[in-house]
Write an enzyme that holds these catalytic residues in place. Structure first.
Site, short mmCIF file in Angstrom:
data_model
loop_
_atom_site.label_atom_id
_atom_site.label_comp_id
_atom_site.label_asym_id
_atom_site.label_seq_id
_atom_site.Cartn_x
_atom_site.Cartn_y
_atom_site.Cartn_z
N HIS A 199 0.93 -1.03 0.08
CA HIS A 199 -0.08 0.09 -0.10
C HIS A 199 0.88 1.35 0.07
O HIS A 199 0.26 2.34 -0.07
CB HIS A 199 -0.92 -0.04 1.24
CG HIS A 199 -0.07 0.10 2.59
ND1 HIS A 199 0.02 1.67 2.87
CD2 HIS A 199 0.24 -0.59 3.38
CE1 HIS A 199 0.67 1.54 4.24
NE2 HIS A 199 0.73 0.37 4.30
N1 UDP Z 1 -4.71 -5.16 8.35
C1 UDP Z 1 -6.04 -5.65 8.02
N2 UDP Z 1 -6.66 -5.92 7.04
C2 UDP Z 1 -5.91 -6.15 5.66
C3 UDP Z 1 -4.78 -5.40 5.66
C4 UDP Z 1 -4.10 -5.07 6.99
O1 UDP Z 1 -7.05 -5.73 9.23
O2 UDP Z 1 -6.62 -6.35 4.69
C5 UDP Z 1 -4.06 -4.72 9.47
C6 UDP Z 1 -3.18 -5.41 9.80
O3 UDP Z 1 -3.22 -6.56 10.73
C7 UDP Z 1 -2.15 -4.32 10.68
C8 UDP Z 1 -2.83 -3.04 9.96
O4 UDP Z 1 -4.03 -3.21 8.96
O5 UDP Z 1 -2.94 -4.37 11.95
C9 UDP Z 1 -1.63 -2.53 9.19
O6 UDP Z 1 -2.30 -1.32 8.33
P1 UDP Z 1 -1.41 -0.80 6.97
O7 UDP Z 1 -0.76 -1.87 6.42
O8 UDP Z 1 -2.61 -0.27 6.27
O9 UDP Z 1 -0.70 0.27 7.73
P2 UDP Z 1 0.95 0.58 8.03
O10 UDP Z 1 0.97 -0.63 9.47
O11 UDP Z 1 1.78 0.32 7.03
O12 UDP Z 1 1.01 1.83 8.69
#
Ligand code: UDP
Length: 360
Positions: A207
C-alpha cells in the site's frame, strides 16, 4: 473528569487505538471522545475495525479523504481545530504517522492543548516518505512520546528531544494482538473461505506510496508474487490505493489470489497461518514477528530495524523480480530470535498510568 480526544483516520490507527481506549475506560480517570477524520472510510477499511475491536462510535466524523497531501492535511487541520473548540480536550492523543496524525498534532499545538504521540520515534531516514515527514513533525510537537522500541527512543534522543518526555512502554499493536489473537483463531473462517491450508501459502500486502505510485516497483512486486504463486498460493488483500494503481497500470494478476481488504480478525488469522508474509506495511511486519512467521519487507528500508537484526525480517527492495521472488521463497525456512522486542503487551495500561500522572 479529564477529557481525552483521540484522533484517528486510517486503518492502522483504529487497531492502535483499540487497546488504549479499552485501558482508558478501565482506568476511569478520563473520558475519551474519538474524532475520525475520514481518511479511510470504506466499510472494510474503517467500520469493520470499530465493530470487531469494540471501539466506541466517533464523537465526530470529519469526512475528509483523498486529494493531495497538502489539501487533505489542511482540511483536517481546520476541521480538527473546530472539533477541539467544541470538545475542549485536556489532551489530544494521536497515533503513528498519517496525515491525520500530523493534522491532529498541529491543530492541538496551536491551541496549546497537550499532545500525546503513541508510536513515536520511528524513523526510516527517508524524508521523501509522507509518513516520515508526519512522524518527525509530530514527535517534535508532542508533549508526551510513547515509543514502541529502544531504537525509537534512541532516535528521539539523537534529535534532542528531552528524555523526560519519552516513555518506552512497548507497542500497543502487541496489546491488540494479545487481546484478539485467540478470538481470531476461534471465530475467523478466512482459511476455509479462501481454501487455504495452514503453513501452505504466502500472504502479501502492498500500500505504500513509494510502491503504488511507481509503476515499475508495483509491477516488480506483482511479477514476483506471480512467480512465487507457481510454487505456493499467494493471497493479496488489496488496499484501495494499490487497486487503483493496478487499474492505472492495466495489469491484473492472474495467479495471485487477490481479495478485498479483510477485517482485523481475518487478517491476524491469515498472518498467523502463512508460510511467509511479504509486505510493505509497518504493522504487518510486526504482526508477523508476534506470530512467529518470517517476513520479507518489500521496501528499501524499514523503521522496525530490530526485526532485521534478529532475523525475523529481511528487506527485498522491489527493483528485481527474480530477487524478490527468491527472497520470499527462501524465507520459508528462516526463523529468527529475539524476545520482547516491543514490550510485554501491556503498553496501553502503562500509557494510561503515565497519563494520569501528567494530566491533572
Ligand atoms: N490489516 C487488516 N486487513 C488487511 C490489511 C491489513 O486488518 O486487509 C491490518 C493489519 O493486521 C495491521 C494493520 O492493518 O494491523 C496495518 O495497516 P496498514 O498496512 O494499512 O498500515 P501501516 O501499518 O503500514 O501503517
Amino acid at each position: 473528569m479529564k477529557s481525552i480526544v483521540t484522533v484517528v483516520g486510517a486503518r492502522p490507527q483504529f487497531i492502535k487505538a483499540a487497546p488504549l481506549s479499552r485501558a482508558i475506560a478501565a482506568n476511569g480517570t478520563f473520558e475519551e471522545a474519538i474524532v475520525h477524520t475520514g481518511q479511510h472510510f470504506d466499510a472494510n477499511m474503517s467500520d469493520v475495525f470499530f465493530e470487531e475491536l469494540g471501539i466506541a462510535k466517533p464523537a465526530r466524523f470529519l469526512g475528509i479523504s483523498g486529494g493531495t497531501h497538502g489539501a487533505m492535511t489542511g482540511a483536517m487541520l481546520a476541521a480538527l481545530e473546530q472539533a477541539f473548540l467544541e470538545l475542549k480536550p485536556d489532551t489530544v492523543v494521536v497515533y503513528g504517522d498519517t496525515n491525520s496524525t500530523l493534522a491532529g498534532a498541529l491543530a492541538a499545538s496551536k491551541m496549546h492543548i497537550p499532545i500525546v504521540h503513541v508510536e513515536a520515534g520511528l524513523r526510516s531516514f527517508n524524508r521523501r516518505m509522507p509518513e516520515e515527514q508526519n512522524r518527525v513533525l509530530t514527535d517534535h510537537l508532542a508533549d508526551l512520546l510513547f515509543v514502541p522500541s529502544a531504537a525509537a527512543a534512541r532516535n528521539l534522543a539523537r534529535e534532542g528531544l528531552p528524555a523526560e518526555r519519552v516513555h518506552d512502554v512497548g507497542d500497543v499493536m502487541f496489546d491488540a494482538i494479545r487481546q484478539f489473537g485467540q478470538r481470531a483463531r476461534s471465530v475467523s473462517s478466512v482459511l476455509a473461505r479462501l481454501a487455504l491450508s495452514e503453513g501452505q501459502y504466502v500472504l502479501s500486502t502492498v500500500h505504500r506510496a513509494e510502491n503504488t505510485d511507481d509503476p515499475a516497483r508495483l509491477l516488480t512486486i506483482i511479477d514476483a508474487l506471480e512467480m512465487v504463486a507457481r510454487t505456493l498460493p499467494v493471497v493479496l488483500p488489496l488496499h484501495p490505493r494499490a487497486r487503483a494503481a493496478l487499474d492505472r497500470a492495466g495489469r491484473w494478476p492472474d495467479r495471485i489470489r487477490v481479495v478485498e481488504p479483510v477485517g482485523y480478525l481475518d487478517m491476524i488469522r491469515l498472518e498467523g497461518a502463512a508460510a511467509v508474509i511479504a509486505t510493505d506495511s509497518g504493522g504487518v511486519q510486526k504482526e508477523a514477528y508476534f506470530q512467529g512467521v518470517p517476513c520479507v519487507t518489500l521496501r528499501d528500508e524499514t523503521e522496525w530495524v530490530e526485526l532485521l537484526d534478529c532475523g525475523w525480517n529481511t528487506l527485498a527492495p522491489p527493483t528485481d523480480t527474480v530477487a524478490v521472488a527468491q527472497a520470499i521463497l527462501a524465507a520459508r525456512e528462516r526463523r529468527g530470535e529475539g524476545d520482547s522486542l516491543y514490550g510485554h503487551g501491556n503498553a496501553a495500561p502503562e500509557i494510561v498510568s503515565i497519563l494520569s500522572q501528567h494530566i491533572r
